[in-house]
Design an enzyme around this catalytic site. Structure first.
Site, short mmCIF file in Angstrom:
data_model
loop_
_atom_site.label_atom_id
_atom_site.label_comp_id
_atom_site.label_asym_id
_atom_site.label_seq_id
_atom_site.Cartn_x
_atom_site.Cartn_y
_atom_site.Cartn_z
N GLY A 40 0.96 -1.17 0.07
CA GLY A 40 -0.14 -0.02 0.05
C GLY A 40 0.69 1.20 -0.18
N PRO A 77 -6.22 6.98 15.08
CA PRO A 77 -4.92 8.19 14.90
C PRO A 77 -3.95 7.46 15.46
CG PRO A 77 -6.84 9.16 16.08
CD PRO A 77 -7.42 7.66 15.84
N GLU A 106 10.92 -7.75 0.23
CA GLU A 106 10.47 -8.94 -0.42
C GLU A 106 9.04 -9.31 -0.35
OE1 GLU A 106 12.45 -12.76 0.85
OE2 GLU A 106 13.55 -11.42 2.28
#
Length: 138
Positions: A40, A77, A106
């Protein structure tokens, strides 16, 4: 100036060989915090979240993904030790052989009962546990 959390996106990539489920793709991070994570990254200004997801999955795993669904928005948060980050987490599918690129040291593929939950950084353990509760893939 308005201050808001950083916006990111993470992908739970279900990897397939034709119709056979091979496992979930995880990366070992190059950058802090070190450890295992879902692939991500951050959404760029002017970019749709879905486009950011597809870009980040390609950059970190070399896989072309198809988005299946939005799993959830994670916004605690304290989910990222660096700063307040909100992440849109998508379940997606891919075929092929993942290769570590960009921020990934990896790449690993794990069957659902082999996922090393204790090694996941950020709140990715919670994200993967939510996924496992709601998806019945072997």
């Amino acid at each position: 100036m308005i201050k808001t959390p950083f916006l990111s996106t993470d992908g739970i990539i279900e990897l397939y060989d034709e119709n056979k489920f091979l496992g979930i793709v995880l990366i070992e991070r190059v950058n802090e915090p070190h450890g295992m994570a879902l692939p991500g990254g951050f959404v760029d200004i002017g970019e749709k979240v879905e486009d950011a997801l597809i870009r980040e999955m390609k950059e970190e795993t070399s896989l072309d993904v198809k988005i299946i669904k939005l799993q959830n928005i994670y916004s605690d948060p304290n989910r990222d030790p660096r700063f307040h980050t909100v992440s849109a987490v998508y379940v997606c599918k891919a075929k092929g052989t993942p290769k570590a690129c960009d921020d990934a040291k990896e790449v690993f593929v794990y069957k659902r009962d082999e996922i090393p939950l204790e090694k996941l950084v950020f709140d990715h353990r919670k994200i993967v546990e939510d996924y496992l509760k709601n998806n019945h893939i072997k």
